[in-house]
Design a protein around this motif. Structure first.
Motif, mmCIF file in Angstrom:
data_model
loop_
_atom_site.group_PDB
_atom_site.id
_atom_site.type_symbol
_atom_site.label_atom_id
_atom_site.label_comp_id
_atom_site.label_asym_id
_atom_site.label_seq_id
_atom_site.Cartn_x
_atom_site.Cartn_y
_atom_site.Cartn_z
ATOM 1 N N VAL A 29 0.838 -1.207 0.000
ATOM 2 C CA VAL A 29 0.000 0.000 0.000
ATOM 3 C C VAL A 29 0.869 1.251 0.000
ATOM 4 O O VAL A 29 0.597 2.229 -0.703
ATOM 5 C CB VAL A 29 -0.955 -0.016 1.215
ATOM 6 N N ALA A 30 1.946 1.219 0.770
ATOM 7 C CA ALA A 30 2.830 2.376 0.864
ATOM 8 C C ALA A 30 3.745 2.517 -0.341
ATOM 9 O O ALA A 30 4.351 3.577 -0.540
ATOM 10 C CB ALA A 30 3.672 2.280 2.140
ATOM 11 N N ARG A 36 5.757 1.911 -6.241
ATOM 12 C CA ARG A 36 4.546 2.701 -6.445
ATOM 13 C C ARG A 36 3.454 2.149 -5.526
ATOM 14 O O ARG A 36 3.391 0.942 -5.284
ATOM 15 C CB ARG A 36 4.074 2.660 -7.896
ATOM 16 N N PRO A 37 2.609 3.003 -4.999
ATOM 17 C CA PRO A 37 1.543 2.504 -4.116
ATOM 18 C C PRO A 37 0.586 1.585 -4.862
ATOM 19 O O PRO A 37 0.185 1.875 -5.997
ATOM 20 C CB PRO A 37 0.836 3.790 -3.671
ATOM 21 N N GLU A 38 0.252 0.476 -4.239
ATOM 22 C CA GLU A 38 -0.757 -0.440 -4.782
ATOM 23 C C GLU A 38 -1.962 -0.354 -3.863
ATOM 24 O O GLU A 38 -1.920 -0.832 -2.728
ATOM 25 C CB GLU A 38 -0.207 -1.856 -4.879
ATOM 26 N N ASP A 145 -5.420 6.045 -7.688
ATOM 27 C CA ASP A 145 -4.895 5.223 -6.596
ATOM 28 C C ASP A 145 -4.639 6.024 -5.327
ATOM 29 O O ASP A 145 -3.821 5.634 -4.498
ATOM 30 C CB ASP A 145 -3.615 4.501 -7.040
ATOM 31 N N SER A 146 -5.351 7.121 -5.144
ATOM 32 C CA SER A 146 -5.159 7.895 -3.924
ATOM 33 C C SER A 146 -6.020 7.374 -2.778
ATOM 34 O O SER A 146 -5.877 7.830 -1.645
ATOM 35 C CB SER A 146 -5.475 9.375 -4.168
ATOM 36 N N ARG A 147 -6.917 6.443 -3.052
ATOM 37 C CA ARG A 147 -7.721 5.798 -2.021
ATOM 38 C C ARG A 147 -7.280 4.335 -1.869
ATOM 39 O O ARG A 147 -6.637 3.781 -2.747
ATOM 40 C CB ARG A 147 -9.209 5.806 -2.393
#
Length: 378
Positions: A29-30, A36-38, A145-147
């Protein structure tokens, strides 16, 4: 219409298993593992494997990073006596929580646009529990992907462009024992009893079964409980509450399969007639009267629904507890003549394979592959 900020259910009271996933998923996630954030994760696996508990634990662990909205929605994909929510109903629930009236929106696409617009600029978390299919959740996903989105499902939700898939298998032996000990309140000085691991093994290392059996362990010695579990063909029969809970979890998946694809349900009953633990595709094709190619395709489909387990190239199998359940249905629903026909086909196939292997080994070719596959040399 007033918006709500959170509908998350309470986290698990204790979680002592899934250590690898509990550490790995926050790192994904981070963006610490891939650069890259998943942010959209599907946790999938067979009934009773602990998908919802893990997702809810992660949601609470990560909630502080997504403070603007934290919604948990049960999609009833596999729930007794409940039809799955369709995408329209799921979307209307989310809009209601967001404080948006979708009454004037003419269709689902417009409602989905309202939902994405509301999410824009908000650090939100969405837990979609118990999804029936990818189609059920597709329109609910944010546009970027900001949530964070966590999805649980018994079906492999394959969408590699948008969704990171985490497959949950049964527990490793040490984690299963920790779960049993914690659930039963076993004193620390007794937690090394070898019978505890054997109880977990009899439960197929399935969290649902381990936790249900733990209730009995509070009132019985481990050796006594293990002895009772070994006395019947299905280890949970002597523990009625555990048998009901696990059976109910399996029944929903079976009923969904029968409603959606009766041919696949029939195939699963036939496969349950196999006397062994390993289902080799060509042998199963002989049992079902289909080609190996068709049988492999259909067995792979059952594996994506976590009703079968892939065991290697050309081989599948049942989880032990699900095999007992499936065989009980085959006994109830298939006449003896059908059993005789299926097993006769299997034994004829195995005899033919054995004769072909004997030829391969006695003709001087020394070809191990020909002997293994039962194909005579040309």
């Amino acid at each position: 219409m007033a918006a709500v900020r959170t509908t998350l259910k309470a986290p698990p009271r204790r979680i002592v298993d899934r250590e690898a996933e509990r550490h790995r998923m926050p790192e994904l996630v981070a963006g610490n593992l891939t650069g890259r954030p998943e942010r959209v994760h599907a946790i999938v696996g067979m009934p009773g494997v602990g998908k919802s508990a893990l997702a809810r634990y992660l949601a609470h662990q990560l909630a502080a990073d997504f403070p603007d909205a934290q919604f948990e929605l049960d999609l009833y994909g596999h729930t007794p006596d409940r039809a799955p929510l369709n995408a329209q109903a799921a979307m209307e629930a989310l809009l209601t929580w967001a404080g948006i009236s979708g009454d004037d929106a003419p269709n689902l696409d417009v409602k989905a646009a309202l939902w994405r617009n509301w999410l824009h600029g908000r650090r939100g978390l969405l837990l979609l529990d118990n999804a029936a299919s990818l189609e059920q959740v597709a329109c609910l996903l944010p546009g970027d992907d900001s949530r964070l989105v966590l999805i649980t499902s018994r079906v492999a939700l394959h969408d590699p462009d948008r969704i990171t898939l985490t497959e949950l298998d049964v527990l490793p032996a040490d984690e299963a024992v920790r779960l049993l000990v914690a659930s039963a309140g076993v004193p620390a000085e007794e937690a090394t009893d070898p019978a505890l691991e054997e109880i977990c093994r009899a439960c197929g290392f399935l969290p649902l079964a381990v936790q249900a059996v733990a209730v009995r362990l509070r009132f019985e010695e481990p050796e006594e409980l293990l002895s009772a579990m070994r006395e019947t063909y299905s280890p949970l029969l002597e523990i009625p509450d555990a048998d009901r809970r696990v059976g109910a979890a399996y029944a929903v998946s079976w009923q969904a399969l029968e409603a959606a694809d009766p041919l696949q349900a029939g195939l699963l009953r036939v496969l349950a007639m196999h006397p062994g633990s390993e289902l080799e595709v060509e042998a199963c094709a002989a049992m079902t009267g289909t080609t190996a190619r068709e049988c492999r395709r259909r067995m792979a489909d059952l594996a994506t629904k976590h009703l079968l387990q892939r065991q290697g190239r050309g081989r599948f199998g049942f989880h032990d507890l699900f095999l007992a359940y499936a065989r009980s249905l085959a006994v109830e629903q298939e006449p003896q003549e059908r059993w005789d026909e299926v097993l006769d086909r299997l034994f004829t196939h195995l005899l033919s394979r054995g004769e072909a292997a004997q030829v391969a080994l006695t003709t001087g070719t020394g070809d191990p592959e020909a002997a293994r596959t039962g194909s005579a040399p040309t």
